[in-house]
Design a protein around this motif. Sequence first.
Motif, PDB file in Angstrom:
ATOM      1  N   ALA A  73       0.842  -1.204   0.000  1.00 53.28           N
ATOM      2  CA  ALA A  73       0.000   0.000   0.000  1.00 53.28           C
ATOM      3  C   ALA A  73       0.872   1.247   0.000  1.00 53.28           C
ATOM      4  CB  ALA A  73      -0.917   0.015   1.231  1.00 53.28           C
ATOM      5  N   GLY A  74       0.250   2.361  -0.402  1.00 56.95           N
ATOM      6  CA  GLY A  74       0.884   3.670  -0.275  1.00 56.95           C
ATOM      7  C   GLY A  74       2.214   3.797  -0.985  1.00 56.95           C
ATOM      8  N   LEU A  75       3.170   4.429  -0.320  1.00 56.14           N
ATOM      9  CA  LEU A  75       4.476   4.667  -0.917  1.00 56.14           C
ATOM     10  C   LEU A  75       5.212   3.360  -1.213  1.00 56.14           C
ATOM     11  CD1 LEU A  75       5.722   7.739   1.152  1.00 56.14           C
ATOM     12  CD2 LEU A  75       4.988   7.725  -1.239  1.00 56.14           C
ATOM     13  N   GLY A  76       5.028   2.358  -0.360  1.00 55.78           N
ATOM     14  CA  GLY A  76       5.690   1.080  -0.607  1.00 55.78           C
ATOM     15  C   GLY A  76       5.227   0.442  -1.901  1.00 55.78           C
ATOM     16  N   ALA A  77       3.922   0.452  -2.148  1.00 59.19           N
ATOM     17  CA  ALA A  77       3.389  -0.094  -3.393  1.00 59.19           C
ATOM     18  C   ALA A  77       3.887   0.700  -4.592  1.00 59.19           C
ATOM     19  CB  ALA A  77       1.860  -0.094  -3.355  1.00 59.19           C
ATOM     20  N   GLU A  78       4.010   2.009  -4.430  1.00 61.61           N
ATOM     21  CA  GLU A  78       4.484   2.843  -5.533  1.00 61.61           C
ATOM     22  C   GLU A  78       5.979   2.645  -5.780  1.00 61.61           C
ATOM     23  OE1 GLU A  78       4.299   5.327  -8.778  1.00 61.61           O
ATOM     24  OE2 GLU A  78       2.677   4.360  -7.648  1.00 61.61           O
ATOM     25  N   PHE A  79       6.763   2.482  -4.718  1.00 61.84           N
ATOM     26  CA  PHE A  79       8.177   2.144  -4.907  1.00 61.84           C
ATOM     27  C   PHE A  79       8.304   0.822  -5.667  1.00 61.84           C
ATOM     28  CE2 PHE A  79       9.593   5.192  -1.582  1.00 61.84           C
ATOM     29  CZ  PHE A  79      10.725   5.687  -2.219  1.00 61.84           C
ATOM     30  N   ALA A  80       7.517  -0.168  -5.273  1.00 63.81           N
ATOM     31  CA  ALA A  80       7.568  -1.454  -5.956  1.00 63.81           C
ATOM     32  C   ALA A  80       7.207  -1.301  -7.431  1.00 63.81           C
ATOM     33  CB  ALA A  80       6.633  -2.448  -5.270  1.00 63.81           C
ATOM     34  N   ARG A  81       6.166  -0.529  -7.716  1.00 58.33           N
ATOM     35  CA  ARG A  81       5.724  -0.350  -9.100  1.00 58.33           C
ATOM     36  C   ARG A  81       6.789   0.332  -9.941  1.00 58.33           C
ATOM     37  NH1 ARG A  81       4.034   2.868 -12.759  1.00 58.33           N
ATOM     38  NH2 ARG A  81       4.352   4.737 -11.493  1.00 58.33           N
ATOM     39  N   GLN A  82       7.368   1.433  -9.419  1.00 61.05           N
ATOM     40  CA  GLN A  82       8.362   2.163 -10.206  1.00 61.05           C
ATOM     41  C   GLN A  82       9.662   1.380 -10.360  1.00 61.05           C
ATOM     42  OE1 GLN A  82       8.857   6.385  -9.685  1.00 61.05           O
ATOM     43  NE2 GLN A  82       6.735   6.693  -9.034  1.00 61.05           N
ATOM     44  N   LEU A  83      10.046   0.623  -9.345  1.00 62.10           N
ATOM     45  CA  LEU A  83      11.243  -0.216  -9.477  1.00 62.10           C
ATOM     46  C   LEU A  83      11.003  -1.337 -10.484  1.00 62.10           C
ATOM     47  CD1 LEU A  83      12.250  -0.299  -5.720  1.00 62.10           C
ATOM     48  CD2 LEU A  83      13.674   0.595  -7.581  1.00 62.10           C
ATOM     49  N   GLY A 107       6.120  14.998   2.669  1.00 63.62           N
ATOM     50  CA  GLY A 107       5.171  15.629   3.571  1.00 63.62           C
ATOM     51  C   GLY A 107       3.877  14.849   3.532  1.00 63.62           C
ATOM     52  N   PHE A 108       2.753  15.529   3.722  1.00 59.15           N
ATOM     53  CA  PHE A 108       1.451  14.869   3.652  1.00 59.15           C
ATOM     54  C   PHE A 108       1.269  14.275   2.254  1.00 59.15           C
ATOM     55  CE2 PHE A 108       0.748  18.130   6.953  1.00 59.15           C
ATOM     56  CZ  PHE A 108       0.296  17.311   7.985  1.00 59.15           C
ATOM     57  N   THR A 109       0.998  12.979   2.195  1.00 57.61           N
ATOM     58  CA  THR A 109       0.891  12.280   0.920  1.00 57.61           C
ATOM     59  C   THR A 109      -0.389  11.448   0.908  1.00 57.61           C
ATOM     60  OG1 THR A 109       3.310  12.133   0.833  1.00 57.61           O
ATOM     61  CG2 THR A 109       2.070  10.735  -0.687  1.00 57.61           C
ATOM     62  N   HIS A 110      -1.064  11.439  -0.231  1.00 54.32           N
ATOM     63  CA  HIS A 110      -2.311  10.674  -0.359  1.00 54.32           C
ATOM     64  C   HIS A 110      -1.994   9.184  -0.398  1.00 54.32           C
ATOM     65  CE1 HIS A 110      -4.975  14.079  -0.869  1.00 54.32           C
ATOM     66  NE2 HIS A 110      -4.206  14.580  -1.817  1.00 54.32           N
ATOM     67  N   ASP A 168       3.154   8.962  -6.512  1.00 51.97           N
ATOM     68  CA  ASP A 168       4.043   8.715  -7.652  1.00 51.97           C
ATOM     69  C   ASP A 168       5.138   9.767  -7.763  1.00 51.97           C
ATOM     70  OD1 ASP A 168       2.257  10.718  -8.420  1.00 51.97           O
ATOM     71  OD2 ASP A 168       2.081   9.996 -10.478  1.00 51.97           O
ATOM     72  N   ARG A 169       4.800  11.033  -7.435  1.00 47.80           N
ATOM     73  CA  ARG A 169       5.817  12.081  -7.506  1.00 47.80           C
ATOM     74  C   ARG A 169       6.848  11.930  -6.394  1.00 47.80           C
ATOM     75  NH1 ARG A 169       5.018  18.682  -7.954  1.00 47.80           N
ATOM     76  NH2 ARG A 169       7.249  19.154  -8.007  1.00 47.80           N
ATOM     77  N   VAL A 170       6.391  11.612  -5.186  1.00 48.20           N
ATOM     78  CA  VAL A 170       7.312  11.414  -4.059  1.00 48.20           C
ATOM     79  C   VAL A 170       8.327  10.332  -4.396  1.00 48.20           C
ATOM     80  CG1 VAL A 170       7.493  10.601  -1.677  1.00 48.20           C
ATOM     81  CG2 VAL A 170       5.674  12.205  -2.314  1.00 48.20           C
ATOM     82  N   VAL A 171       7.851   9.218  -4.918  1.00 46.14           N
ATOM     83  CA  VAL A 171       8.728   8.093  -5.233  1.00 46.14           C
ATOM     84  C   VAL A 171       9.650   8.422  -6.399  1.00 46.14           C
ATOM     85  CG1 VAL A 171       8.771   5.716  -6.075  1.00 46.14           C
ATOM     86  CG2 VAL A 171       7.180   6.383  -4.259  1.00 46.14           C
ATOM     87  N   ARG A 172       9.115   9.048  -7.435  1.00 37.79           N
ATOM     88  CA  ARG A 172       9.929   9.388  -8.599  1.00 37.79           C
ATOM     89  C   ARG A 172      11.094  10.296  -8.213  1.00 37.79           C
ATOM     90  NH1 ARG A 172       6.102  11.056 -11.268  1.00 37.79           N
ATOM     91  NH2 ARG A 172       6.325  13.323 -11.113  1.00 37.79           N
TER      92      ARG A 172
END
Length: 258
Positions: A17-27, A185-188, A211-215
Amino acid sequence: MTTLANATTALVTGATAGLGAEFARQLAEEGHHLILVSRDADRLQAAAEALERDYSITAEVLPADLTDDGGVAAVVERLNDPARPVEVLVNNAGIGLLRPFEQNDLDDERKHLRLHVQTPLELCHAALQGMLARGSGRIINVASVAAFANRGTYSAAKAWQVTFSRWANLAYKDRGVKVTAVCPGFTHTEFHDRMGMDKTVAPRWLWLQADRVVREGLADNTKGKGVSIPTKRYKLVVAVSRILPAKLASGPPKRPAK
Protein backbone atom coordinates in the motif's frame (compact mmCIF):
# COMPACT_ATOMS: atom_id res chain seq x y z
CA MET A 1 17.72 -1.66 -21.57
CA THR A 2 17.55 -4.00 -18.56
CA THR A 3 16.63 -7.57 -19.51
CA LEU A 4 15.04 -10.20 -17.27
CA ALA A 5 18.30 -12.16 -17.17
CA ASN A 6 20.51 -9.31 -15.94
CA ALA A 7 18.00 -7.36 -13.85
CA THR A 8 18.89 -6.63 -10.24
CA THR A 9 16.64 -7.30 -7.26
CA ALA A 10 14.96 -4.74 -4.98
CA LEU A 11 13.44 -5.49 -1.58
CA VAL A 12 10.61 -3.20 -0.44
CA THR A 13 9.03 -3.29 3.01
CA GLY A 14 5.44 -2.21 3.51
CA ALA A 15 5.01 -3.04 -0.16
CA THR A 16 1.25 -3.57 -0.45
CA ALA A 17 0.00 0.00 0.00
CA GLY A 18 0.88 3.67 -0.28
CA LEU A 19 4.48 4.67 -0.92
CA GLY A 20 5.69 1.08 -0.61
CA ALA A 21 3.39 -0.09 -3.39
CA GLU A 22 4.48 2.84 -5.53
CA PHE A 23 8.18 2.14 -4.91
CA ALA A 24 7.57 -1.45 -5.96
CA ARG A 25 5.72 -0.35 -9.10
CA GLN A 26 8.36 2.16 -10.21
CA LEU A 27 11.24 -0.22 -9.48
CA ALA A 28 9.45 -2.90 -11.49
CA GLU A 29 8.98 -0.38 -14.28
CA GLU A 30 12.76 0.20 -14.22
CA GLY A 31 13.20 -3.56 -14.68
CA HIS A 32 14.11 -4.71 -11.18
CA HIS A 33 12.98 -8.05 -9.82
CA LEU A 34 11.21 -7.60 -6.49
CA ILE A 35 10.96 -9.00 -3.00
CA LEU A 36 7.77 -7.69 -1.41
CA VAL A 37 7.52 -7.59 2.38
CA SER A 38 4.45 -6.91 4.51
CA ARG A 39 2.26 -8.64 7.10
CA ASP A 40 -0.66 -9.45 4.79
CA ALA A 41 0.18 -12.56 2.77
CA ASP A 42 -2.93 -12.35 0.60
CA ARG A 43 -2.32 -8.73 -0.40
CA LEU A 44 1.35 -9.54 -1.04
CA GLN A 45 0.44 -12.35 -3.41
CA ALA A 46 -2.07 -10.20 -5.28
CA ALA A 47 0.47 -7.37 -5.61
CA ALA A 48 3.19 -9.76 -6.79
CA GLU A 49 0.96 -11.27 -9.46
CA ALA A 50 -0.08 -7.85 -10.75
CA LEU A 51 3.52 -6.58 -10.93
CA GLU A 52 4.73 -9.72 -12.71
CA ARG A 53 1.90 -9.43 -15.21
CA ASP A 54 2.30 -5.70 -15.86
CA TYR A 55 6.11 -5.42 -15.94
CA SER A 56 7.43 -8.88 -16.88
CA ILE A 57 9.62 -9.15 -13.78
CA THR A 58 9.63 -11.74 -10.99
CA ALA A 59 8.15 -10.79 -7.61
CA GLU A 60 8.92 -12.86 -4.52
CA VAL A 61 6.64 -12.53 -1.49
CA LEU A 62 7.93 -12.49 2.07
CA PRO A 63 5.18 -12.14 4.70
CA ALA A 64 6.73 -10.73 7.88
CA ASP A 65 5.76 -8.59 10.86
CA LEU A 66 8.62 -6.11 11.14
CA THR A 67 7.78 -5.26 14.75
CA ASP A 68 8.56 -8.88 15.64
CA ASP A 69 12.06 -10.35 16.03
CA GLY A 70 11.14 -13.43 14.02
CA GLY A 71 9.74 -11.38 11.15
CA VAL A 72 12.83 -9.18 10.99
CA ALA A 73 15.09 -12.23 11.15
CA ALA A 74 13.36 -13.70 8.08
CA VAL A 75 14.05 -10.55 6.07
CA VAL A 76 17.64 -10.36 7.33
CA GLU A 77 18.16 -13.97 6.24
CA ARG A 78 16.93 -13.11 2.73
CA LEU A 79 19.18 -10.04 2.55
CA ASN A 80 22.17 -12.15 3.63
CA ASP A 81 21.71 -14.79 0.91
CA PRO A 82 24.82 -14.44 -1.31
CA ALA A 83 23.31 -16.57 -4.04
CA ARG A 84 20.41 -14.12 -4.50
CA PRO A 85 21.87 -10.63 -3.99
CA VAL A 86 19.67 -7.63 -3.23
CA GLU A 87 20.85 -4.47 -4.97
CA VAL A 88 18.15 -2.08 -3.72
CA LEU A 89 16.64 -1.92 -0.22
CA VAL A 90 13.64 0.30 0.49
CA ASN A 91 12.79 0.61 4.19
CA ASN A 92 9.26 1.93 3.87
CA ALA A 93 7.14 0.09 6.46
CA GLY A 94 5.72 2.48 9.03
CA ILE A 95 2.89 3.27 11.40
CA GLY A 96 1.58 6.40 13.08
CA LEU A 97 0.24 7.03 16.57
CA LEU A 98 -2.49 9.64 16.71
CA ARG A 99 -2.67 10.37 20.44
CA PRO A 100 -0.13 12.28 22.55
CA PHE A 101 2.80 10.27 23.90
CA GLU A 102 1.53 10.05 27.47
CA GLN A 103 -1.84 8.68 26.29
CA ASN A 104 -0.41 5.95 24.09
CA ASP A 105 -0.03 2.39 25.28
CA LEU A 106 3.65 1.75 26.01
CA ASP A 107 3.64 -1.43 23.90
CA ASP A 108 2.39 0.62 20.94
CA GLU A 109 5.24 3.09 21.45
CA ARG A 110 7.73 0.22 21.60
CA LYS A 111 6.41 -1.23 18.32
CA HIS A 112 6.52 2.25 16.77
CA LEU A 113 10.17 2.69 17.76
CA ARG A 114 11.01 -0.85 16.65
CA LEU A 115 9.50 -0.39 13.21
CA HIS A 116 10.96 3.05 12.50
CA VAL A 117 14.42 2.74 14.07
CA GLN A 118 15.59 -0.73 15.10
CA THR A 119 14.19 -2.60 12.09
CA PRO A 120 15.69 -0.24 9.45
CA LEU A 121 18.99 -0.37 11.34
CA GLU A 122 19.03 -4.18 11.25
CA LEU A 123 17.97 -4.38 7.59
CA CYS A 124 20.52 -1.75 6.53
CA HIS A 125 23.25 -3.62 8.40
CA ALA A 126 22.33 -6.87 6.69
CA ALA A 127 22.05 -5.34 3.21
CA LEU A 128 25.35 -3.49 3.50
CA GLN A 129 27.34 -6.71 3.91
CA GLY A 130 26.68 -7.87 0.37
CA MET A 131 26.50 -4.40 -1.16
CA LEU A 132 29.92 -3.36 0.12
CA ALA A 133 31.43 -6.69 -0.91
CA ARG A 134 30.09 -6.18 -4.46
CA GLY A 135 30.90 -2.48 -4.50
CA SER A 136 27.37 -1.47 -5.47
CA GLY A 137 23.97 -0.98 -3.90
CA ARG A 138 21.20 1.45 -3.07
CA ILE A 139 19.32 1.99 0.20
CA ILE A 140 16.29 4.23 0.64
CA ASN A 141 14.87 4.92 4.09
CA VAL A 142 11.42 6.49 3.90
CA ALA A 143 11.51 9.20 6.56
CA SER A 144 9.32 12.33 6.68
CA VAL A 145 9.48 16.11 6.82
CA ALA A 146 8.30 15.52 10.39
CA ALA A 147 11.99 14.75 11.05
CA PHE A 148 12.58 18.51 10.88
CA ALA A 149 9.64 19.40 13.14
CA ASN A 150 8.52 18.58 16.67
CA ARG A 151 5.90 15.85 16.37
CA GLY A 152 6.53 13.54 19.31
CA THR A 153 8.12 10.13 18.94
CA TYR A 154 7.27 10.01 15.20
CA SER A 155 9.47 13.04 14.56
CA ALA A 156 12.18 11.62 16.81
CA ALA A 157 12.20 8.30 14.94
CA LYS A 158 12.22 9.95 11.53
CA ALA A 159 15.01 12.31 12.63
CA TRP A 160 17.07 9.21 13.42
CA GLN A 161 16.45 7.92 9.89
CA VAL A 162 17.55 11.21 8.36
CA THR A 163 20.70 11.48 10.47
CA PHE A 164 21.63 7.85 9.89
CA SER A 165 21.01 8.03 6.13
CA ARG A 166 22.99 11.24 5.73
CA TRP A 167 25.92 9.72 7.62
CA ALA A 168 25.72 6.35 5.84
CA ASN A 169 25.67 8.03 2.45
CA LEU A 170 28.85 9.94 3.29
CA ALA A 171 30.46 6.80 4.72
CA TYR A 172 29.60 4.38 1.90
CA LYS A 173 29.03 6.34 -1.30
CA ASP A 174 32.68 6.16 -2.30
CA ARG A 175 32.43 2.39 -1.83
CA GLY A 176 29.55 2.16 -4.29
CA VAL A 177 26.54 2.26 -1.94
CA LYS A 178 24.15 5.21 -2.01
CA VAL A 179 21.89 5.80 1.01
CA THR A 180 19.02 8.30 0.95
CA ALA A 181 16.37 9.39 3.43
CA VAL A 182 13.26 10.28 1.44
CA CYS A 183 11.27 12.88 3.40
CA PRO A 184 7.74 13.36 2.04
CA GLY A 185 5.17 15.63 3.57
CA PHE A 186 1.45 14.87 3.65
CA THR A 187 0.89 12.28 0.92
CA HIS A 188 -2.31 10.67 -0.36
CA THR A 189 -1.90 7.09 0.91
CA GLU A 190 -3.59 4.78 3.42
CA PHE A 191 -1.17 5.90 6.15
CA HIS A 192 -3.25 8.74 7.61
CA ASP A 193 -6.49 6.79 7.24
CA ARG A 194 -5.09 3.83 9.19
CA MET A 195 -4.05 6.06 12.10
CA GLY A 196 -7.45 7.78 12.09
CA MET A 197 -6.19 11.26 11.30
CA ASP A 198 -8.48 14.07 10.14
CA LYS A 199 -6.91 15.03 6.80
CA THR A 200 -8.45 18.51 6.89
CA VAL A 201 -5.80 19.58 9.41
CA ALA A 202 -3.50 20.27 6.44
CA PRO A 203 -4.45 22.55 3.53
CA ARG A 204 -5.00 20.96 0.14
CA TRP A 205 -1.83 22.45 -1.37
CA LEU A 206 0.33 20.52 1.11
CA TRP A 207 -0.90 17.11 -0.06
CA LEU A 208 1.33 15.21 -2.50
CA GLN A 209 0.77 12.29 -4.86
CA ALA A 210 2.69 9.10 -4.11
CA ASP A 211 4.04 8.72 -7.65
CA ARG A 212 5.82 12.08 -7.51
CA VAL A 213 7.31 11.41 -4.06
CA VAL A 214 8.73 8.09 -5.23
CA ARG A 215 9.93 9.39 -8.60
CA GLU A 216 11.87 12.24 -7.00
CA GLY A 217 13.16 9.99 -4.21
CA LEU A 218 14.53 7.42 -6.64
CA ALA A 219 16.10 10.14 -8.76
CA ASP A 220 17.81 11.75 -5.76
CA ASN A 221 19.10 8.36 -4.62
CA THR A 222 20.53 7.73 -8.08
CA LYS A 223 22.27 11.12 -7.87
CA GLY A 224 23.81 10.14 -4.53
CA LYS A 225 21.92 12.57 -2.30
CA GLY A 226 21.75 11.71 1.39
CA VAL A 227 18.38 13.43 1.89
CA SER A 228 15.52 13.84 -0.58
CA ILE A 229 12.73 16.33 0.11
CA PRO A 230 10.19 16.01 -2.72
CA THR A 231 8.79 19.20 -4.30
CA LYS A 232 9.88 22.80 -3.98
CA ARG A 233 7.02 23.56 -1.59
CA TYR A 234 8.31 21.09 0.99
CA LYS A 235 11.91 22.16 0.54
CA LEU A 236 10.66 25.63 1.48
CA VAL A 237 8.65 24.25 4.41
CA VAL A 238 11.75 22.51 5.79
CA ALA A 239 13.94 25.57 5.27
CA VAL A 240 11.47 27.77 7.12
CA SER A 241 10.95 25.24 9.92
CA ARG A 242 14.65 25.37 10.72
CA ILE A 243 14.44 29.03 11.67
CA LEU A 244 11.02 29.05 13.34
CA PRO A 245 10.60 28.86 17.13
CA ALA A 246 10.07 25.26 18.26
CA LYS A 247 6.39 25.84 19.09
CA LEU A 248 5.61 27.10 15.58
CA ALA A 249 7.57 24.29 13.93
CA SER A 250 5.28 21.66 15.42
CA GLY A 251 2.77 21.83 12.57
CA PRO A 252 -0.99 21.32 12.66
CA PRO A 253 -2.60 19.23 15.41
CA LYS A 254 -3.26 15.53 14.72
CA ARG A 255 -7.02 15.59 15.12
CA PRO A 256 -8.91 12.28 15.00
CA ALA A 257 -10.84 11.48 11.84
CA LYS A 258 -14.38 12.88 11.58
